[in-house]
Design a protein around this motif. Structure first.
Motif, short mmCIF file in Angstrom:
data_model
loop_
_atom_site.label_atom_id
_atom_site.label_comp_id
_atom_site.label_asym_id
_atom_site.label_seq_id
_atom_site.Cartn_x
_atom_site.Cartn_y
_atom_site.Cartn_z
N TYR A 46 -29.22 -104.28 84.83
CA TYR A 46 -30.51 -104.56 85.45
C TYR A 46 -30.52 -105.86 86.26
O TYR A 46 -31.09 -105.93 87.33
CB TYR A 46 -31.60 -104.60 84.37
N ARG A 47 -29.87 -106.88 85.76
CA ARG A 47 -29.86 -108.18 86.44
C ARG A 47 -28.63 -108.38 87.34
O ARG A 47 -28.35 -109.49 87.76
CB ARG A 47 -29.98 -109.29 85.42
N GLY A 48 -27.92 -107.31 87.60
CA GLY A 48 -26.78 -107.40 88.50
C GLY A 48 -25.46 -107.51 87.77
O GLY A 48 -25.39 -107.50 86.54
N PRO A 49 -24.36 -107.62 88.54
CA PRO A 49 -23.03 -107.63 87.95
C PRO A 49 -22.75 -108.91 87.15
O PRO A 49 -23.15 -110.00 87.54
CB PRO A 49 -22.09 -107.57 89.16
N THR A 50 -22.07 -108.72 86.03
CA THR A 50 -21.57 -109.82 85.19
C THR A 50 -20.17 -109.44 84.74
O THR A 50 -19.71 -108.31 84.95
CB THR A 50 -22.46 -110.03 83.94
N LYS A 51 -19.50 -110.35 84.07
CA LYS A 51 -18.17 -110.04 83.54
C LYS A 51 -18.27 -108.89 82.53
O LYS A 51 -17.43 -108.01 82.49
CB LYS A 51 -17.57 -111.28 82.89
N ARG A 52 -19.34 -108.90 81.72
CA ARG A 52 -19.53 -107.88 80.69
C ARG A 52 -19.71 -106.48 81.27
O ARG A 52 -19.18 -105.50 80.76
CB ARG A 52 -20.74 -108.24 79.83
N ASN A 53 -20.51 -106.36 82.35
CA ASN A 53 -20.86 -105.03 82.86
C ASN A 53 -20.11 -104.64 84.13
O ASN A 53 -20.46 -103.65 84.78
CB ASN A 53 -22.37 -104.93 83.08
N MET A 56 -19.37 -101.07 85.22
CA MET A 56 -20.51 -100.23 85.61
C MET A 56 -20.70 -100.22 87.13
O MET A 56 -21.23 -99.25 87.67
CB MET A 56 -21.79 -100.73 84.94
N PHE A 57 -20.29 -101.28 87.80
CA PHE A 57 -20.44 -101.38 89.25
C PHE A 57 -19.23 -100.83 89.99
O PHE A 57 -19.19 -100.83 91.21
CB PHE A 57 -20.71 -102.83 89.65
N GLY A 58 -18.24 -100.36 89.24
CA GLY A 58 -17.04 -99.78 89.84
C GLY A 58 -17.22 -98.30 90.09
O GLY A 58 -18.33 -97.77 90.06
N PRO A 59 -16.11 -97.61 90.31
CA PRO A 59 -16.20 -96.17 90.59
C PRO A 59 -16.64 -95.38 89.35
O PRO A 59 -16.45 -95.82 88.22
CB PRO A 59 -14.77 -95.80 91.01
N PRO A 60 -17.21 -94.20 89.56
CA PRO A 60 -17.63 -93.36 88.44
C PRO A 60 -16.44 -92.83 87.65
O PRO A 60 -15.31 -92.83 88.12
CB PRO A 60 -18.39 -92.23 89.13
N GLY A 61 -16.74 -92.35 86.43
CA GLY A 61 -15.71 -91.72 85.62
C GLY A 61 -14.94 -92.68 84.74
O GLY A 61 -13.91 -92.31 84.19
N HIS A 62 -15.43 -93.90 84.59
CA HIS A 62 -14.78 -94.87 83.72
C HIS A 62 -15.65 -95.13 82.49
O HIS A 62 -16.85 -94.87 82.49
CB HIS A 62 -14.52 -96.18 84.48
N LEU A 63 -15.01 -95.66 81.46
CA LEU A 63 -15.70 -95.94 80.20
C LEU A 63 -16.20 -97.38 80.19
O LEU A 63 -15.44 -98.31 80.39
CB LEU A 63 -14.73 -95.72 79.04
N TYR A 64 -17.51 -97.54 79.99
CA TYR A 64 -18.12 -98.86 79.81
C TYR A 64 -18.36 -99.04 78.32
O TYR A 64 -19.12 -98.29 77.71
CB TYR A 64 -19.42 -98.97 80.60
N CYS A 65 -17.69 -99.99 77.72
CA CYS A 65 -17.84 -100.29 76.30
C CYS A 65 -18.52 -101.64 76.13
O CYS A 65 -18.32 -102.55 76.93
CB CYS A 65 -16.49 -100.35 75.60
N GLU A 81 -19.75 -96.32 93.43
CA GLU A 81 -19.35 -97.73 93.32
C GLU A 81 -20.46 -98.63 93.86
O GLU A 81 -21.02 -98.38 94.91
CB GLU A 81 -18.04 -97.96 94.08
N GLY A 82 -20.80 -99.67 93.08
CA GLY A 82 -21.82 -100.62 93.47
C GLY A 82 -23.20 -100.33 92.91
O GLY A 82 -24.09 -101.16 92.98
N ASP A 83 -23.40 -99.15 92.31
CA ASP A 83 -24.74 -98.76 91.85
C ASP A 83 -24.98 -98.99 90.36
O ASP A 83 -26.07 -99.35 89.97
CB ASP A 83 -25.00 -97.30 92.21
N ALA A 84 -24.06 -98.75 89.49
CA ALA A 84 -24.07 -99.13 88.07
C ALA A 84 -24.86 -98.24 87.12
O ALA A 84 -25.19 -98.66 86.03
CB ALA A 84 -24.53 -100.58 87.90
N ALA A 85 -25.17 -97.01 87.43
CA ALA A 85 -25.81 -96.12 86.46
C ALA A 85 -24.76 -95.61 85.48
O ALA A 85 -23.59 -95.41 85.83
CB ALA A 85 -26.48 -94.96 87.17
N ALA A 86 -25.20 -95.43 84.22
CA ALA A 86 -24.27 -94.97 83.19
C ALA A 86 -25.03 -94.20 82.12
O ALA A 86 -26.26 -94.28 82.02
CB ALA A 86 -23.55 -96.16 82.56
#
Length: 190
Positions: A46-53, A56-65, A81-86
């Motif tokens: 919600y607040r934009g890209p961080t090291k933690r997330n 989520m801003f990369g390409p689809p099909g990856h695992l966000y833990c 890429e760049g949108d961050a929905a998960a």
């Protein structure tokens, strides 16, 4: 082949019945929650890209833990890429490797081995080391594949979020015993 959609809400419905596997243990996904990135106050993005997330801003099909209350939780990144929905994988029914899942979750009924996001990752053996894993690469430690079609899907509010908690973006397989119980979080000012 399982195709992800740009919208987490559309992808969430599609993921029900899909198979998530790590090594010898596999689950049919029975419960998910959609998080629409920077448009969604309940999303980690919600607040934009961080090291933690970042994934989520990369390409689809990856695992966000991420880690919560000592447990690892996992999401499928689905947006361009760049949108961050998960989509958070909340629960599943173990269909392969049940003996190992039982060892990882001793004393738990089979229907509940992967009930709840932290229990699901424990049963599968998913850890923070799996952050960023490409889920559609057959050589990956964690893979996601099409499974069975689900005909009856229920929806309702998301579990345990204090912002945007009324959004009916939690989806589950109707009547499946592996689906977690609904628990509303304390509401914060939105």
């Amino acid at each position: 082949m399982l195709e992800l959609r740009d919208s987490a809400i559309e992808t969430a419905r599609m993921l029900l019945g899909a198979v998530l596997r790590r090594g010898p243990v596999a689950v049919v996904i029975t419960e998910v929650e959609a998080y629409e990135g920077e448009r969604d106050p309940a999303s980690h993005a919600y607040r934009g890209p961080t090291k933690r997330n970042a994934v989520m801003f990369g390409p689809p099909g990856h695992l966000y833990c991420y880690s919560m209350h000592g447990h690892t939780c996992c999401n499928v990144v689905c947006s361009p890429e760049g949108d961050a929905a998960a989509v958070l994988i909340r629960a599943g029914r173990v269909i392969d490797g049940i003996e190992l899942a039982r060892e990882r979750r001793p004393g738990v009924k089979d229907d509940w081995l992967a009930r709840g996001p932290g229990c699901l990752t424990k049963a599968l053996g998913i850890t923070m080391a799996d952050y960023g894993t490409p889920l559609f690469d057959p050589t990956s430690e964690v893979t996601l594949s099409a499974g069975q079609r689900v005909w009856q899907i229920d929806c309702g509010p998301r579990v345990g979020v204090s912002r945007a908690h009324r959004e009916p973006w939690r989806f589950w397989v109707a009547g499946d015993k592996s689906v977690s119980a609904y628990k509303r979080a304390r509401t914060l000012r939105e």
